[in-house]
Scaffold this active site. Sequence first.
Site, mmCIF file in Angstrom:
data_model
loop_
_atom_site.group_PDB
_atom_site.id
_atom_site.type_symbol
_atom_site.label_atom_id
_atom_site.label_comp_id
_atom_site.label_asym_id
_atom_site.label_seq_id
_atom_site.Cartn_x
_atom_site.Cartn_y
_atom_site.Cartn_z
ATOM 1 N N PRO A 14 0.859 -1.194 0.000
ATOM 2 C CA PRO A 14 0.000 0.000 0.000
ATOM 3 C C PRO A 14 0.890 1.238 0.000
ATOM 4 C CG PRO A 14 0.009 -1.046 2.174
ATOM 5 C CD PRO A 14 0.834 -1.910 1.285
ATOM 6 N N GLN A 67 -6.374 -1.627 3.031
ATOM 7 C CA GLN A 67 -5.614 -1.251 4.225
ATOM 8 C C GLN A 67 -6.321 -0.117 4.959
ATOM 9 O OE1 GLN A 67 -1.833 1.038 4.640
ATOM 10 N NE2 GLN A 67 -1.010 -0.891 5.444
ATOM 11 N N CYS A 97 2.908 3.117 9.401
ATOM 12 C CA CYS A 97 3.118 4.431 8.803
ATOM 13 C C CYS A 97 3.558 5.435 9.863
ATOM 14 C CB CYS A 97 1.836 4.920 8.142
ATOM 15 S SG CYS A 97 2.002 6.531 7.370
ATOM 16 N N LYS A 136 0.127 -4.886 9.171
ATOM 17 C CA LYS A 136 1.407 -4.455 8.595
ATOM 18 C C LYS A 136 2.093 -3.548 9.608
ATOM 19 C CE LYS A 136 3.549 -2.724 4.342
ATOM 20 N NZ LYS A 136 4.466 -1.696 4.852
ATOM 21 N N HIS A 168 7.658 -4.699 7.844
ATOM 22 C CA HIS A 168 8.639 -3.806 7.226
ATOM 23 C C HIS A 168 9.891 -3.880 8.094
ATOM 24 C CE1 HIS A 168 9.442 0.363 5.231
ATOM 25 N NE2 HIS A 168 10.555 -0.297 5.444
ATOM 26 N N ASN A 208 8.818 -7.138 4.087
ATOM 27 C CA ASN A 208 8.715 -5.911 3.304
ATOM 28 C C ASN A 208 9.914 -5.031 3.638
ATOM 29 O OD1 ASN A 208 6.946 -2.865 3.776
ATOM 30 N ND2 ASN A 208 7.486 -3.674 1.784
ATOM 31 N N GLY A 210 13.056 -2.729 1.182
ATOM 32 C CA GLY A 210 14.328 -2.855 0.490
ATOM 33 C C GLY A 210 14.406 -3.958 -0.541
ATOM 34 N N GLY A 230 7.196 -2.429 -2.712
ATOM 35 C CA GLY A 230 6.536 -1.138 -2.828
ATOM 36 C C GLY A 230 7.121 -0.309 -3.935
ATOM 37 N N ARG A 231 8.116 0.511 -3.606
ATOM 38 C CA ARG A 231 8.652 1.456 -4.584
ATOM 39 C C ARG A 231 9.224 0.776 -5.816
ATOM 40 N NH1 ARG A 231 12.742 4.461 -1.051
ATOM 41 N NH2 ARG A 231 12.503 2.543 0.160
#
Length: 326
Positions: A14, A67, A97, A136, A168, A208, A210, A230-231
């Site tokens: 997300p 999410q 987050c 998450k 993460h 999650n 890297g 993600g990215r």
Amino acid sequence: MHDSPSPWRFCTAPCMDWTDRHCRYFWRLLTRRARLYTEMVTTGALLHGDVARHLQFNDCEHPIALQLGGSNPEELASCARMAEDWGYDEVNLNCGCPSDRVQNGRFGACLMAEAELVRDCVAAMCDASALPVTVKHRIGIDHQESYNELRDFVGTVASGGARVFIVHARKAWLQGLSPKENREIPPLNYPWVYRLKQDFPHLTIVLNGGVTDIPACESHLGKVDGVMLGRAAYQNPWLLASVDQALFGDAPRGQSRASVLEALMPYIDRELARGGRLNHVTRHVLGLYQGIPGGKRFRRVISENAHLPNATSDVLRAAMDYPKAA
């Protein structure tokens, strides 16, 4: 290749302002198997805002997870019920987050300091909905320095009914680092995530942070149940085209970048007919030709023209003339 792989074997993260329904439609053209996640939606936005705008998605997006951001068990339960009613496959609670806005609302990463509250939130969501309720989170926040604190968080939250934890592999610093810095500065600690799987073999542990390519996914999957990108998936979406074959053993589909964009054209035309804007869809395809000769020209043509009021899918067709790759 794999006997019944976990439904969480490969997931897309997300990402605020990125993973909207247009992005997910495009990604689904590249991979049938990835589990897709919405941007975080706050409970307040659903309980007091435009529900359809936040929850609408395309049927092809399954499996798809909603999410949620929040910390009130009753409100989260109501939103979990909405997720089920709207046809989502999973509801995920954001405990990772680090933004100020999120902290002020008492949700996101700061919830890692309140494991019992997260347990109660998860239990309320499980009671309200038949969907899998997943969490998450980070490996810690601020001055949580020990693996034992992470293990205790997961153990406490699991007692509320969560069976899937997306971890993460970085701490979050709630003071002094921006959200962007929190994705890059705290060091990655994969061994702690691996250890969670050893300590909780009955839980699904997804790693999650890297992860930038398929070989890295394969390496992590030797130690955990799933990976989430993600990215990397957003900035180089073509890597998603190899997920189904490499990670799930599916037969190759013989796709090309151009064939994927051709498949996107009818969707773009439908969105424009409904009053949508071209750039709302095409902003997600800008990285498709990353590293390919002509890729920068492809981006430039879209960037300079797709936002214009009368732009049509012809802009994308014109951009496709430049890359020298299938």
